[in-house]
Design a protein around this motif. Structure first.
Motif, PDB file in Angstrom:
ATOM      1  N   SER A 143       0.803  -1.220   0.000  1.00 11.27           N
ATOM      2  CA  SER A 143       0.000   0.000   0.000  1.00 11.27           C
ATOM      3  C   SER A 143       0.838   1.273   0.000  1.00 11.27           C
ATOM      4  O   SER A 143       0.321   2.358  -0.261  1.00 11.27           O
ATOM      5  N   TYR A 201      -5.771   1.346  -3.630  1.00 10.05           N
ATOM      6  CA  TYR A 201      -6.412   1.293  -2.320  1.00 10.05           C
ATOM      7  C   TYR A 201      -7.073   2.630  -2.011  1.00 10.05           C
ATOM      8  O   TYR A 201      -6.581   3.688  -2.411  1.00 10.05           O
ATOM      9  N   HIS A 202      -8.181   2.573  -1.296  1.00  9.18           N
ATOM     10  CA  HIS A 202      -8.962   3.771  -1.005  1.00  9.18           C
ATOM     11  C   HIS A 202      -8.597   4.354   0.365  1.00  9.18           C
ATOM     12  O   HIS A 202      -8.163   3.631   1.258  1.00  9.18           O
TER      13      HIS A 202
END
Length: 255
Positions: A143, A201-202
């Protein structure tokens, strides 16, 4: 006697106070104070707070650590008296970085405020970090590129939320996720919005009540498979640190 009562007696005697004097400073009678020190009864929360403030030491330390084993002047005391952390320096006076190895990652949540656990961690020093309390954490997942699963992120301890800034990256120690490394997207009344650097990814929110510690990113340590298993971990890490420092110096020369 309980650990707390041993600590209480040790602190009182260290100040050369009588039980009567300590009781008066706490606003109670000696007959009420004495059972706390002898271990017969435990103090209520309001008295525990007064004891913590009187001796300028955290409640967590009073209840969970034998403080007779440590030099109190070597511990970091925060303004809100919430926690203390041991600070060590090398022979040149530089603050040492405590390294949380991959295999100890899961145990960090229970040991982060225990001086004995922190003392057991491997320690290194970087010459360019300046003042502060530093710790190196293993990171995982994809991430936050370009850092990979074998990297360590060195963070400087953040004492209060007012110090954190949007768009900077932080290591967050939380009860929900453990050790996580993210970019700060924003501060909300009861949460932080964090952003993974990997666009797949949020953003999401972490409640303030779940946050145990915050460390501001200051350096990245490259890692390799040999370092994780080698008995000569210190030497291997120092070699990586020297390479990292050389890259930094080259970058500064081009600027």
């Amino acid at each position: 006697m309980s650990l707390f009562s041993d600590n209480l007696r040790y602190l009182r005697e260290g100040r050369k106070e009588s039980q009567q004097q300590t009781a008066e400073n706490l606003g109670i009678k000696r007959a009420r104070y004495e059972p706390y020190e002898s271990g017969k009864i435990e103090p209520p929360y309001d008295i525990l707070k007064k004891i913590s403030r009187h001796f300028n030491i955290s409640i967590d330390l009073l209840l969970s650590v034998d403080i007779r084993k440590y030099q109190l002047q070597d511990l970091l005391k925060l303004e809100d008296n919430r926690i203390v952390l041991p600070i060590k320096v090398d022979s040149k006076g530089r603050n040492l970085i405590e390294v949380v190895p991959h295999k100890a990652r899961a145990g960090y949540l229970t040991g982060y405020s225990d001086p004995e656990y922190i003392e057991s961690l491997q320690q290194i020093a970087l010459p360019f970090l300046g003042p502060g309390k530093f710790r190196a954490f293993p990171i995982g997942g994809d991430s936050m590129p370009p850092h990979d699963d074998r990297s360590f992120i060195v963070g400087r301890y953040v004492e209060n939320l007012g110090e954190i800034k949007k768009d900077k990256t932080y290591i967050l120690i939380t009860t929900s996720e453990g050790i996580t490394y993210k970019r700060l997207g924003g501060k909300n009344p009861d949460s932080l919005t964090v952003l993974p650097d990997n666009i797949i990814y949020h953003p999401y929110e972490i409640k303030l009540s779940e946050i145990l510690e915050i460390w501001e990113y200051v350096a990245h340590i490259g890692q390799n498979d040999a370092l994780q298993e080698s008995p000569d971990q210190t030497q291997s890490m120092l070699r990586n640190l020297m390479l990292e420092l050389q890259d930094i110096k080259k970058g500064m020369g081009k600027a």
